[in-house]
Design an enzyme around this catalytic site. Structure first.
Site, PDB file in Angstrom:
ATOM      1  N   LYS A 178       0.853  -1.196   0.000  1.00  0.00           N
ATOM      2  CA  LYS A 178       0.000   0.000   0.000  1.00  0.00           C
ATOM      3  C   LYS A 178       0.886   1.241   0.000  1.00  0.00           C
ATOM      4  CE  LYS A 178      -1.925   2.527   3.127  1.00  0.00           C
ATOM      5  NZ  LYS A 178      -1.744   3.839   2.475  1.00  0.00           N
ATOM      6  N   GLU A 254      10.994   1.380   9.656  1.00  0.00           N
ATOM      7  CA  GLU A 254      11.862   2.541   9.392  1.00  0.00           C
ATOM      8  C   GLU A 254      11.031   3.761   9.737  1.00  0.00           C
ATOM      9  OE1 GLU A 254      14.818   1.959   8.769  1.00  0.00           O
ATOM     10  OE2 GLU A 254      14.902   0.011   7.774  1.00  0.00           O
ATOM     11  N   CYS A 288      13.644  11.386   5.572  1.00  0.00           N
ATOM     12  CA  CYS A 288      13.822  10.996   6.970  1.00  0.00           C
ATOM     13  C   CYS A 288      15.258  11.204   7.433  1.00  0.00           C
ATOM     14  CB  CYS A 288      13.431   9.546   7.155  1.00  0.00           C
ATOM     15  SG  CYS A 288      14.414   8.445   6.128  1.00  0.00           S
ATOM     16  N   GLU A 381      10.346  15.901  15.543  1.00  0.00           N
ATOM     17  CA  GLU A 381      10.568  15.849  14.087  1.00  0.00           C
ATOM     18  C   GLU A 381       9.599  16.804  13.394  1.00  0.00           C
ATOM     19  OE1 GLU A 381       9.047  12.556  11.697  1.00  0.00           O
ATOM     20  OE2 GLU A 381      11.028  12.344  10.806  1.00  0.00           O
TER      21      GLU A 381
HETATM   22  P1  NAD Z   1       2.706   8.139   7.954  1.00  0.00           P
HETATM   23  O1  NAD Z   1       3.145   7.277   9.059  1.00  0.00           O
HETATM   24  O2  NAD Z   1       1.636   9.120   8.189  1.00  0.00           O
HETATM   25  O3  NAD Z   1       2.191   7.248   6.726  1.00  0.00           O
HETATM   26  C1  NAD Z   1       3.001   6.244   6.163  1.00  0.00           C
HETATM   27  C2  NAD Z   1       2.117   5.165   5.581  1.00  0.00           C
HETATM   28  O4  NAD Z   1       1.421   4.522   6.627  1.00  0.00           O
HETATM   29  C3  NAD Z   1       1.064   5.664   4.607  1.00  0.00           C
HETATM   30  O5  NAD Z   1       0.943   4.740   3.553  1.00  0.00           O
HETATM   31  C4  NAD Z   1      -0.197   5.679   5.459  1.00  0.00           C
HETATM   32  O6  NAD Z   1      -1.389   5.533   4.718  1.00  0.00           O
HETATM   33  C5  NAD Z   1       0.035   4.481   6.355  1.00  0.00           C
HETATM   34  N1  NAD Z   1      -0.672   4.525   7.630  1.00  0.00           N
HETATM   35  C6  NAD Z   1      -0.987   5.614   8.375  1.00  0.00           C
HETATM   36  N2  NAD Z   1      -1.636   5.233   9.503  1.00  0.00           N
HETATM   37  C7  NAD Z   1      -1.706   3.869   9.472  1.00  0.00           C
HETATM   38  C8  NAD Z   1      -2.247   2.896  10.353  1.00  0.00           C
HETATM   39  N3  NAD Z   1      -2.827   3.250  11.510  1.00  0.00           N
HETATM   40  N4  NAD Z   1      -2.150   1.595  10.011  1.00  0.00           N
HETATM   41  C9  NAD Z   1      -1.543   1.238   8.860  1.00  0.00           C
HETATM   42  N5  NAD Z   1      -1.028   2.120   7.976  1.00  0.00           N
HETATM   43  C10 NAD Z   1      -1.102   3.416   8.288  1.00  0.00           C
HETATM   44  O7  NAD Z   1       4.016   8.824   7.395  1.00  0.00           O
HETATM   45  P2  NAD Z   1       4.147   9.874   6.220  1.00  0.00           P
HETATM   46  O8  NAD Z   1       3.558  11.163   6.671  1.00  0.00           O
HETATM   47  O9  NAD Z   1       3.652   9.253   4.965  1.00  0.00           O
HETATM   48  O10 NAD Z   1       5.742   9.989   6.096  1.00  0.00           O
HETATM   49  C11 NAD Z   1       6.505  10.837   6.889  1.00  0.00           C
HETATM   50  C12 NAD Z   1       7.089  10.110   8.065  1.00  0.00           C
HETATM   51  O11 NAD Z   1       7.766   8.957   7.617  1.00  0.00           O
HETATM   52  C13 NAD Z   1       8.128  10.915   8.815  1.00  0.00           C
HETATM   53  O12 NAD Z   1       7.988  10.701  10.183  1.00  0.00           O
HETATM   54  C14 NAD Z   1       9.449  10.349   8.328  1.00  0.00           C
HETATM   55  O13 NAD Z   1      10.528  10.509   9.201  1.00  0.00           O
HETATM   56  C15 NAD Z   1       9.090   8.915   8.164  1.00  0.00           C
HETATM   57  N6  NAD Z   1       9.991   8.261   7.215  1.00  0.00           N
HETATM   58  C16 NAD Z   1      10.948   7.405   7.700  1.00  0.00           C
HETATM   59  C17 NAD Z   1      11.839   6.808   6.821  1.00  0.00           C
HETATM   60  C18 NAD Z   1      12.918   5.874   7.289  1.00  0.00           C
HETATM   61  O14 NAD Z   1      13.498   5.191   6.440  1.00  0.00           O
HETATM   62  N7  NAD Z   1      13.226   5.795   8.565  1.00  0.00           N
HETATM   63  C19 NAD Z   1      11.750   7.073   5.463  1.00  0.00           C
HETATM   64  C20 NAD Z   1      10.774   7.947   5.021  1.00  0.00           C
HETATM   65  C21 NAD Z   1       9.887   8.532   5.909  1.00  0.00           C
HETATM   66  O1  6OD Z   2      18.042   5.675   0.098  1.00  0.00           O
HETATM   67  C1  6OD Z   2      17.537   4.805   0.771  1.00  0.00           C
HETATM   68  O2  6OD Z   2      17.756   3.629   0.620  1.00  0.00           O
HETATM   69  C2  6OD Z   2      16.591   5.126   1.801  1.00  0.00           C
HETATM   70  N1  6OD Z   2      16.083   4.105   2.472  1.00  0.00           N
HETATM   71  C3  6OD Z   2      16.262   6.380   2.055  1.00  0.00           C
HETATM   72  C4  6OD Z   2      15.336   6.741   3.041  1.00  0.00           C
HETATM   73  C5  6OD Z   2      14.936   7.983   3.141  1.00  0.00           C
HETATM   74  C6  6OD Z   2      13.930   8.389   4.059  1.00  0.00           C
HETATM   75  O3  6OD Z   2      13.176   9.319   3.888  1.00  0.00           O
END
Ligand code: NAD
Ligand code: 6OD
Length: 477
Positions: A178, A254, A288, A381
């Site tokens: 998804k 992640e 992130c 964050e």
């Molecule tokens: P989010 O957690 O709001 O959503 C991520 C995904 O989870 C979406 O597909 C959403 O529909 C789904 N989702 C939301 N609530 C859910 C639930 N209760 N059950 C199942 N699925 C659910 O995150 P976002 O706003 O899309 O992305 C930003 C966040 O993601 C930031 O906190 C960022 O740091 C983090 N992020 C982390 C990494 C990493 O690799 N560590 C990478 C990218 C983004």
């Molecule tokens: O480059 C990547 O492999 C990776 N996982 C990046 C993640 C970025 C987060 O927003």
């Protein structure tokens, strides 16, 4: 744009449509069908049938060939993928064309190589007298976990989705993925590519929709799911964990970050400024791994902060926040920073372009100073183009400040002292530490965070480990 679900090898737009809006000007650019609980059930059931059927019979070589054909298929439609990623996210074309889409292709090729190169371990074992004496051979084989749910965020939509889909398929699992409701389009194109390479029906399924109380939650709470790989916010991770607890479903997370950069007085100042500009403002801070806390050793603090603010003021061509809601969140932190006593050296508001972008979700690249370590702006964050710069005196103090955070994803160290680099890097609470660079990613290396930034590691064999179960076979000779 009208992205479709892909279930059991067929496309469907079943479900109530919701609008997809461009972050560049706020205009509607398409509609997306919201997958109902029934559609999610169908996808999970199709995945189970594929896993128990044709897909489950494939060998590593065959699966790796599929992965390579998928990579070729994305490459053949490269411009379409770039255009879809740019339309959904508003990110500069350059970013999508040099990072997002090439990396998605790279993920499939890398996991084809990695899965093909995997070997098991064997242990010649002496059999004790009570067990009949003689020799035995213990060896380890991997088996796929089964049906895996993959949930991705909106910031690097295809890159982060394929970062999980490729190893999951390579290891022999059936997938239900998804994408974020904000960025469904490249995932939908990926389903078309996968359909064109004739992957057995049900091996890869795609459902669109929201998270809480919707498709994401139906999927991650589903009893038919054997493992969940999730990238997104830490709070969402907690919600998924609560649901997964009911079936003790294994998780790979992640999550968020509040990444520090440590700039030592012996660093190359210009390189550190340009590197921090990149690490704080790439994709308008919506990665992130972006830096939101910068700690600079006192002798160069003034010069660094002046140069960084000057360069931030010059930035143009940057993209918007993903949504009006996210823009409002980021702006609320801009206001909070001032309320908490910050000095704003660059940005802090909404840019005025005098064109259609004024209807979009832009905020200015922002550099602030003067906050205590306890300020919410320094601890939470924000996920936008803002960094707080603070001085430090001693190496130990810099490490303490870096580690004084609920998060622990990534860190950057700027120094010309080789010993210092090696001394400091392993002491930082982070899964990834870059020295004199940022976001340099070798796909074979571990990727992930500590504390509230995640559970487990992805990347290289780590992803294949999550998506497979080792089975030890002991044969008495
Ligand atoms: P989010 O957690 O709001 O959503 C991520 C995904 O989870 C979406 O597909 C959403 O529909 C789904 N989702 C939301 N609530 C859910 C639930 N209760 N059950 C199942 N699925 C659910 O995150 P976002 O706003 O899309 O992305 C930003 C966040 O993601 C930031 O906190 C960022 O740091 C983090 N992020 C982390 C990494 C990493 O690799 N560590 C990478 C990218 C983004
Ligand atoms: O480059 C990547 O492999 C990776 N996982 C990046 C993640 C970025 C987060 O927003």
């Amino acid at each position: 744009m009208k992205p479709a679900h892909y279930v059991n090898g067929a496309f469907t737009v079943a479900g109530t449509p919701f609008p997809l809006c461009s972050p560049v000007d706020g205009q509607e650019i398409g509609t997306v069908p919201e997958a109902s609980r029934e559609t999610v059930d169908e996808a999970v059931n199709a995945a189970r049938a594929a896993f128990q059927g044709a897909w489950g019979q494939t060998g590593t070589e065959e699966r790796c060939a599929y992965l390579r054909r998928i990579a070729d298929g994305i490459e053949a439609r490269f411009e379409e993928f770039v255009a879809a990623e740019v339309a959904d996210t508003g990110k500069p074309r350059e970013l999508a064309a040099t990072v997002d889409i090439p990396r998605a292709i790279g993920n499939f090729r890398a996991y084809a190589d990695l899965a093909y190169g995997l070997s098991g371990r064997a242990y010649p074992t002496t059999v004790p007298a009570w067990s009949g004496s003689g020799q035995a051979l213990s060896y380890t084989v991997r088996r796929p976990v089964g049906v895996v749910a993959i949930i991705a965020p909106w910031n690097l939509p295809l890159l982060l989705l394929t970062w999980k889909v490729a190893p999951a398929l390579a290891a022999g699992n059936a997938v239900v993925a998804k994408p974020s409701e904000e960025t469904p389009s490249t995932a939908a194109l990926l389903a078309e590519v996968i359909d064109a390479v004739d992957l057995p029906p049900g091996a890869f399924n795609l459902v669109h929709g929201h998270g809480a109380n919707a498709a994401g939650e139906h999927l991650t709470a589903h009893p038919g799911v054997d493992a969940i790989a999730f990238t997104g916010a830490s709070a969402t991770g907690s919600a998924i964990m609560r649901n997964a607890a009911a079936h003790v479903t294994p998780l790979s997370f992640e999550l968020g970050g509040k990444n520090p950069a440590l700039v030592f007085a012996d660093a190359d100042l210009e390189r550190a400024v340009e590197g921090t500009l990149l690490s704080s403002f790439t994709h308008s801070g919506q990665i992130c791994l972006c830096t939101e806390r910068v700690y600079v050793q006192r002798p160069i603090f003034g010069a660094f902060v002046d140069a960084l603010a000057e360069r931030a003021r010059q930035l143009d061509g940057y993209g918007p926040m993903i949504s009006a809601e996210h823009r409002d969140k980021v702006l609320s932190y801009y206001r909070l920073a001032v309320e908490e006593g910050a000095t704003v050296l660059a940005g802090g508001g909404v840019p005025v372009f005098g064109d259609a972008r004024d209807g979009g979700y832009y905020v200015e690249p922002t550099v602030i100073t003067g906050l205590p370590q306890t300020a919410r702006t320094v601890r939470e964050e924000i996920f936008g183009p803002i960094c707080h710069v603070a001085p430090f005196d001693e190496e130990d103090e810099a490490i303490r400040l870096a580690n004084d955070s609920p998060y622990g994803l990534a860190a950057t160290v700027w120094t010309n002292d080789l010993s210092r680099a090696h001394r400091v890097a392993p002491r930082i609470d982070a899964g990834i530490v870059w020295v004199n660079c940022w976001n340099l990613r070798d796909l074979r290396t571990p990727f992930g965070g500590v504390k509230a930034s995640g559970i487990g590691r992805e990347g290289g064999e780590h992803s294949l480990d999550f998506f497979s179960e080792p089975v030890n076979v002991c044969v008495k000779i």
